[in-house]
Design an enzyme around this catalytic site. Structure first.
Site, PDB file in Angstrom:
ATOM      1  N   CYS A  91       7.787  17.133  35.771  1.00 58.60           N
ATOM      2  CA  CYS A  91       8.210  15.804  36.232  1.00 58.60           C
ATOM      3  C   CYS A  91       8.890  15.028  35.111  1.00 58.60           C
ATOM      4  O   CYS A  91       8.238  14.600  34.154  1.00 58.60           O
ATOM      5  CB  CYS A  91       6.992  15.040  36.761  1.00 58.60           C
ATOM      6  SG  CYS A  91       7.293  13.300  37.098  1.00 58.60           S
ATOM      7  N   CYS A  94       7.716  11.367  34.593  1.00 57.19           N
ATOM      8  CA  CYS A  94       6.373  11.339  33.994  1.00 57.19           C
ATOM      9  C   CYS A  94       6.464  11.325  32.475  1.00 57.19           C
ATOM     10  O   CYS A  94       5.681  10.663  31.790  1.00 57.19           O
ATOM     11  CB  CYS A  94       5.556  12.545  34.447  1.00 57.19           C
ATOM     12  SG  CYS A  94       5.252  12.635  36.226  1.00 57.19           S
TER      13      CYS A  94
END
Length: 326
Positions: A91, A94
């Protein structure tokens, strides 16, 4: 009026779904089952795996699994605010958000911590919170979820969100009071005069001045998500307030009246009748072609930008729009 997508309020639907509705006992039961299993083999060094940190530990960042969730999140949240960071190695956002949270937690003096959960390794925790995308950030206080957002927000906005949580939980959680007594409580981000100018113009109804102020910010910082989202909100609010109040009646009476359909959809969105506004424009896309269809599509896509991309209403409308177009 809808809230800017970049604000903490953008995940109001997620927060409402969590508040009082998430049963953390499911993870507790799973953790207890895991602890009754034989101990795992020793690690490569030959020693046992380190035990979970005791609730109330000053450690700012911890890794949490399904087996340690009860002790490290639920029980710890009875003492201090726990911010659960649902993330994954693949991700990209993230990797932008997590370091910000971790640094802020370290600066908090123990008032709150970050509990990192790898959703690939611990899917049941993500399922528990109904996370539809990552990063998803969930605040746990007093043993229950209290608020949440999804997506990577700008640091000033995250700081305001955290400080609001600390204010709300101050009387309930001892670690917050202790941190503040030690001089490490909430730290407000200095006001940005550029945003103050834009916000004041918006509040007094001078939408042109607010729009110009946000555009000046974006001229210097084209990637400033907070300014982008606020600008979209300003444009929408100005448009909705100037819409013909009879637009819905006109649109319903004459489906071919394109201007009325656009105004009617804006009015419905402004009144939080979101599904109806989206449906109206998708139906209009189906009835139109060429430039008219493109105009309606662009209008609808701009409305999507007012909301969290993970909002169920937006995701459904995007699917319906794709079906209408193709």
């Amino acid at each position: 009026m809808t809230q800017p997508r970049g604000s903490a309020a953008k995940s109001a639907a997620l927060s409402a779904a969590l508040s009082g509705a998430v049963d953390l006992s499911a993870l507790k039961a799973r953790a207890e089952t895991a602890h009754r299993q034989p101990a795992p083999p020793a690690g490569p060094s030959g020693g046992d795996a380190p035990p979970p940190s005791a609730p109330g530990s000053s450690e700012a960042v911890i890794d949490v699994t399904e087996a340690t969730f009860q002790a490290e999140v639920v029980e710890r949240s009875l003492h201090q605010l726990v911010i659960v960071d649902l993330w994954a190695e693949w991700c990209g956002p993230c990797k932008q958000l997590s370091p910000v949270l971790e640094r802020m937690a370290a600066e908090s003096g123990g008032a709150w911590i970050v509990a990192k959960v790898d959703v690939d390794a611990n899917p049941r925790i993500a399922q528990l919170f109904g996370a539809q995308s990552i990063p998803t950030i969930v605040a746990i206080g007093g043993g229950q979820p209290v608020d949440a957002f999804s997506g990577a927000l700008p640091e000033p906005e995250i700081r305001k969100w955290i400080n609001a949580l600390l204010d709300a939980l101050r009387d309930k959680l001892p670690a917050i009071r202790e941190a503040e007594a030690n001089g490490a409580g909430p730290v407000e981000e200095p006001e940005d005069p550029r945003f103050t100018e834009a916000e004041e113009a918006f509040e007094r109804g001078d939408f042109a001045a607010a729009q110009a102020a946000y555009e000046r910010i974006l001229d210097v910082e084209p990637a400033n998500e907070l300014a982008k989202n606020a600008l979209a909100q300003v444009k929408f609010t100005a448009r909705a307030e100037s819409a013909d109040p009879e637009a819905r009646a006109k649109a319903d009476a004459d489906p071919s009246d394109l201007a009325a359909q656009l105004d009617a959809a804006d009015l419905e969105i402004a009144e939080n009748n979101v599904e109806a506004g989206f449906k109206r424009l998708i139906d209009t896309v189906r009835r139109t072609a060429g430039e008219d269809r493109n105009k309606v599509r662009e209008h609808l896509v701009a409305l999507f930008d007012l909301f969290d991309p993970a909002d169920d209403r937006v995701m459904k409308a995007r699917r319906d729009l794709a079906s209408a177009l193709f």
